[in-house]
Design a protein around this motif. Structure first.
Motif, PDB file in Angstrom:
ATOM      1  N   ALA A  18       0.937  -1.147  -0.040  1.00  0.00           N
ATOM      2  CA  ALA A  18       0.157   0.004  -0.011  1.00  0.00           C
ATOM      3  C   ALA A  18       0.786   1.347   0.026  1.00  0.00           C
ATOM      4  O   ALA A  18       0.450   2.192  -0.736  1.00  0.00           O
ATOM      5  CB  ALA A  18      -0.921   0.072   1.243  1.00  0.00           C
ATOM      6  N   ILE A  19       2.003   1.254   0.509  1.00  0.00           N
ATOM      7  CA  ILE A  19       3.021   2.318   0.776  1.00  0.00           C
ATOM      8  C   ILE A  19       4.413   1.657   0.538  1.00  0.00           C
ATOM      9  O   ILE A  19       4.712   0.765   0.978  1.00  0.00           O
ATOM     10  CB  ILE A  19       2.807   2.901   2.262  1.00  0.00           C
ATOM     11  CG1 ILE A  19       1.640   3.748   2.547  1.00  0.00           C
ATOM     12  CG2 ILE A  19       4.135   4.136   2.228  1.00  0.00           C
ATOM     13  CD1 ILE A  19       1.792   4.310   3.870  1.00  0.00           C
ATOM     14  N   ASP A  20       5.099   2.157  -0.376  1.00  0.00           N
ATOM     15  CA  ASP A  20       6.317   1.879  -0.790  1.00  0.00           C
ATOM     16  C   ASP A  20       7.132   3.049  -1.277  1.00  0.00           C
ATOM     17  O   ASP A  20       7.344   3.785  -1.989  1.00  0.00           O
ATOM     18  CB  ASP A  20       6.354   1.105  -2.263  1.00  0.00           C
ATOM     19  CG  ASP A  20       7.480   0.511  -2.773  1.00  0.00           C
ATOM     20  OD1 ASP A  20       8.471   0.556  -1.876  1.00  0.00           O
ATOM     21  OD2 ASP A  20       7.742   0.153  -3.966  1.00  0.00           O
ATOM     22  N   ARG A  64       4.156  14.389   5.173  1.00  0.00           N
ATOM     23  CA  ARG A  64       3.530  15.359   4.289  1.00  0.00           C
ATOM     24  C   ARG A  64       4.010  15.115   2.959  1.00  0.00           C
ATOM     25  O   ARG A  64       3.399  15.300   1.921  1.00  0.00           O
ATOM     26  CB  ARG A  64       4.074  16.725   4.791  1.00  0.00           C
ATOM     27  CG  ARG A  64       3.236  17.399   5.892  1.00  0.00           C
ATOM     28  CD  ARG A  64       3.776  18.566   6.234  1.00  0.00           C
ATOM     29  NE  ARG A  64       3.464  19.784   5.155  1.00  0.00           N
ATOM     30  CZ  ARG A  64       2.145  20.512   4.985  1.00  0.00           C
ATOM     31  NH1 ARG A  64       1.325  20.059   5.742  1.00  0.00           N
ATOM     32  NH2 ARG A  64       2.122  21.215   3.933  1.00  0.00           N
ATOM     33  N   ILE A  65       5.403  14.422   2.663  1.00  0.00           N
ATOM     34  CA  ILE A  65       5.687  13.741   1.748  1.00  0.00           C
ATOM     35  C   ILE A  65       4.723  12.718   1.093  1.00  0.00           C
ATOM     36  O   ILE A  65       4.362  12.558  -0.119  1.00  0.00           O
ATOM     37  CB  ILE A  65       7.153  13.494   1.582  1.00  0.00           C
ATOM     38  CG1 ILE A  65       8.071  14.899   1.891  1.00  0.00           C
ATOM     39  CG2 ILE A  65       7.527  12.571   0.447  1.00  0.00           C
ATOM     40  CD1 ILE A  65       9.658  14.323   2.069  1.00  0.00           C
ATOM     41  N   LEU A  66       4.639  11.767   1.952  1.00  0.00           N
ATOM     42  CA  LEU A  66       3.590  10.702   1.526  1.00  0.00           C
ATOM     43  C   LEU A  66       2.002  11.349   1.102  1.00  0.00           C
ATOM     44  O   LEU A  66       1.556  10.796   0.041  1.00  0.00           O
ATOM     45  CB  LEU A  66       3.431   9.946   2.686  1.00  0.00           C
ATOM     46  CG  LEU A  66       4.439   8.788   3.073  1.00  0.00           C
ATOM     47  CD1 LEU A  66       4.210   7.965   4.263  1.00  0.00           C
ATOM     48  CD2 LEU A  66       4.774   8.034   1.883  1.00  0.00           C
ATOM     49  N   CYS A  76      10.648   7.978  -5.609  1.00  0.00           N
ATOM     50  CA  CYS A  76      10.963   6.966  -4.689  1.00  0.00           C
ATOM     51  C   CYS A  76       9.775   6.787  -3.600  1.00  0.00           C
ATOM     52  O   CYS A  76       9.997   5.857  -2.641  1.00  0.00           O
ATOM     53  CB  CYS A  76      12.115   7.141  -3.795  1.00  0.00           C
ATOM     54  SG  CYS A  76      12.250   8.715  -2.924  1.00  0.00           S
ATOM     55  N   CYS A  77       8.755   7.423  -3.671  1.00  0.00           N
ATOM     56  CA  CYS A  77       7.438   7.310  -2.819  1.00  0.00           C
ATOM     57  C   CYS A  77       6.313   7.102  -3.803  1.00  0.00           C
ATOM     58  O   CYS A  77       5.659   7.822  -4.484  1.00  0.00           O
ATOM     59  CB  CYS A  77       7.474   8.534  -1.771  1.00  0.00           C
ATOM     60  SG  CYS A  77       8.273   8.612  -0.607  1.00  0.00           S
ATOM     61  N   LYS A  78       5.556   5.938  -3.378  1.00  0.00           N
ATOM     62  CA  LYS A  78       4.492   5.444  -3.986  1.00  0.00           C
ATOM     63  C   LYS A  78       3.441   4.870  -2.946  1.00  0.00           C
ATOM     64  O   LYS A  78       3.779   4.308  -1.998  1.00  0.00           O
ATOM     65  CB  LYS A  78       4.711   4.259  -5.059  1.00  0.00           C
ATOM     66  CG  LYS A  78       5.669   4.711  -6.359  1.00  0.00           C
ATOM     67  CD  LYS A  78       5.955   3.591  -7.246  1.00  0.00           C
ATOM     68  CE  LYS A  78       6.719   4.177  -8.229  1.00  0.00           C
ATOM     69  NZ  LYS A  78       7.018   2.891  -9.364  1.00  0.00           N
ATOM     70  N   ILE A  79       2.174   5.464  -3.232  1.00  0.00           N
ATOM     71  CA  ILE A  79       0.937   4.863  -2.633  1.00  0.00           C
ATOM     72  C   ILE A  79       0.061   4.181  -3.345  1.00  0.00           C
ATOM     73  O   ILE A  79      -0.411   4.727  -4.594  1.00  0.00           O
ATOM     74  CB  ILE A  79       0.269   5.957  -1.720  1.00  0.00           C
ATOM     75  CG1 ILE A  79       1.241   6.284  -0.521  1.00  0.00           C
ATOM     76  CG2 ILE A  79      -1.117   5.347  -1.147  1.00  0.00           C
ATOM     77  CD1 ILE A  79       0.775   7.259   0.305  1.00  0.00           C
ATOM     78  N   LEU A  80      -0.242   2.763  -3.290  1.00  0.00           N
ATOM     79  CA  LEU A  80      -1.191   2.077  -4.231  1.00  0.00           C
ATOM     80  C   LEU A  80      -0.557   2.317  -5.434  1.00  0.00           C
ATOM     81  O   LEU A  80      -1.381   1.914  -6.532  1.00  0.00           O
ATOM     82  CB  LEU A  80      -2.779   2.639  -3.957  1.00  0.00           C
ATOM     83  CG  LEU A  80      -3.097   2.904  -2.633  1.00  0.00           C
ATOM     84  CD1 LEU A  80      -4.664   3.605  -2.708  1.00  0.00           C
ATOM     85  CD2 LEU A  80      -3.346   1.348  -1.924  1.00  0.00           C
ATOM     86  N   GLY A  81       0.663   1.915  -5.526  1.00  0.00           N
ATOM     87  CA  GLY A  81       1.623   1.932  -6.883  1.00  0.00           C
ATOM     88  C   GLY A  81       1.389   3.172  -7.583  1.00  0.00           C
ATOM     89  O   GLY A  81       1.943   3.122  -8.869  1.00  0.00           O
ATOM     90  N   GLN A  82       1.242   4.238  -7.313  1.00  0.00           N
ATOM     91  CA  GLN A  82       1.479   5.596  -7.946  1.00  0.00           C
ATOM     92  C   GLN A  82       2.198   6.556  -7.197  1.00  0.00           C
ATOM     93  O   GLN A  82       2.410   6.520  -6.032  1.00  0.00           O
ATOM     94  CB  GLN A  82      -0.188   6.316  -8.041  1.00  0.00           C
ATOM     95  CG  GLN A  82      -0.922   5.305  -9.070  1.00  0.00           C
ATOM     96  CD  GLN A  82      -2.178   6.012  -9.119  1.00  0.00           C
ATOM     97  OE1 GLN A  82      -3.241   5.273  -9.376  1.00  0.00           O
ATOM     98  NE2 GLN A  82      -2.472   7.312  -9.131  1.00  0.00           N
ATOM     99  N   ASP A  83       3.005   7.227  -8.025  1.00  0.00           N
ATOM    100  CA  ASP A  83       3.761   8.221  -7.289  1.00  0.00           C
ATOM    101  C   ASP A  83       2.793   9.313  -6.758  1.00  0.00           C
ATOM    102  O   ASP A  83       1.958   9.770  -6.970  1.00  0.00           O
ATOM    103  CB  ASP A  83       4.551   9.262  -8.434  1.00  0.00           C
ATOM    104  CG  ASP A  83       5.703  10.155  -8.047  1.00  0.00           C
ATOM    105  OD1 ASP A  83       5.120  11.272  -7.689  1.00  0.00           O
ATOM    106  OD2 ASP A  83       6.587   9.760  -7.973  1.00  0.00           O
ATOM    107  N   VAL A  84       3.357   9.643  -5.385  1.00  0.00           N
ATOM    108  CA  VAL A  84       2.465  10.584  -4.468  1.00  0.00           C
ATOM    109  C   VAL A  84       2.499  11.841  -4.898  1.00  0.00           C
ATOM    110  O   VAL A  84       1.277  12.655  -4.614  1.00  0.00           O
ATOM    111  CB  VAL A  84       3.044  10.526  -2.920  1.00  0.00           C
ATOM    112  CG1 VAL A  84       3.093   9.010  -2.450  1.00  0.00           C
ATOM    113  CG2 VAL A  84       4.622  10.810  -2.955  1.00  0.00           C
TER     114      VAL A  84
END
Length: 288
Positions: A18-20, A64-66, A76-84
């Motif tokens: 979910a968070i990567d 806040r970045i997420l 380098c930050c993705k949530i549910l497979g998409q760049d945040v």
């Protein structure tokens, strides 16, 4: 298989992350010392992560970045497979402390109108459930209620839609013990029943003994311990003390921070040189 594919192996099974967030480094100004260095945070759907660390460790900056509120130079930050930031996903809710300083939420507006203005009428069932949990009166006027009551309205507003990822930054500090306990119970049910993922930064550990499934310790802008499972394998949570664990880590953080600052010639606390004191009172002469 690596986390770059956004898959994690757990008990021989594959689960989508979910968070990567991998090797995240961030500076307020390009070329200055980073406030985050090689931060890693990987969570699967349904995880409840407690984000621990001293003041200034970088917890709020990471959240806040997420939430897509700060641009990073690397994707380098993705949530549910998409760049945040470049392609922020839907279903992400961020609730932080800055909300309470917004003049709009301190204006003369009735709570029922305020919630309707953000779509409360479209989520009546969840809204009403949260009104009970958070003990909110729809007839309250926003400019007349306490900070704790205003915080309850914020939580009701933010949680009444069905979210997939929830990012909480110290938003329970104003709540009384009962409301906070009921809210934690609600969050646990959301993760267990809907598979929602939660990252919760807090310094208040009462009632959180069984809340997290994972713990992330932020230390001087990094995550040296990676993701810590809670409770650890073979150790039920009733045999461990979350508060004592956090306290030990924070004491370690203080020692490391002191060493780092002293290496740069900086020292916190009282100074033996009284020059500053004399200069201050000469500048502000209270005798006249």
């Amino acid at each position: 298989m690596t986390t770059s594919t956004m898959i994690e192996r757990i008990d021989g099974q594959q689960q989508e992350l979910a968070i990567d967030c991998q090797a995240l480094t961030y500076s307020w100004v390009v070329g200055t010392d980073p406030v985050l260095t090689d931060v890693d945070l990987q969570l699967t759907k349904g995880d409840r992560c407690l984000l621990l660390g001293a003041n200034g460790a970088g917890k709020s900056t990471l959240l806040r970045i997420l939430a897509g509120k700060k641009l990073t130079q690397t994707r380098c930050c993705k949530i549910l497979g998409q760049d945040v930031f470049m392609k922020p996903p839907g279903g992400v809710v961020y609730l932080g402390t800055e909300w309470s300083t917004n003049p709009v939420v301190r204006s003369d507006i009735v709570v029922s109108h305020f919630l309707d203005s953000v779509g409360g009428y479209r989520h009546k069932e969840r809204r009403d459930r949260l009104l009970h949990i958070l003990d909110v009166d729809l007839d309250w006027r926003m400019h007349q209620i306490s900070d704790g009551e205003r915080r309850r309205v914020q939580l009701c507003m933010g949680l009444m839609t069905e979210w997939d990822v929830l990012l909480l930054d110290e938003v329970t500090v104003d709540l009384d013990v009962l409301v906070r306990a009921d809210l934690i119970e609600f969050l646990v049910s959301e993760s267990e029943l809907r598979g929602a993922t939660i990252v919760y930064a807090t310094h208040i550990f009462d009632g959180l003994q069984t809340f997290p499934t994972k713990i992330c310790h932020m230390q001087l802008g990094g995550t040296p311990r990676g993701m810590v499972a809670w409770p650890p394998a073979g150790n039920p949570s009733d045999k461990l003390d979350l508060f004592s664990l956090a306290l030990g880590w924070l004491r370690e953080d203080k020692v490391l921070r002191k060493q780092k600052e002293e290496s740069k010639g900086r020292v916190r606390g009282p100074k033996t040189d009284t020059k500053d004191r004399v200069t201050f009172y000469q500048k502000y002469d209270y005798a006249h």
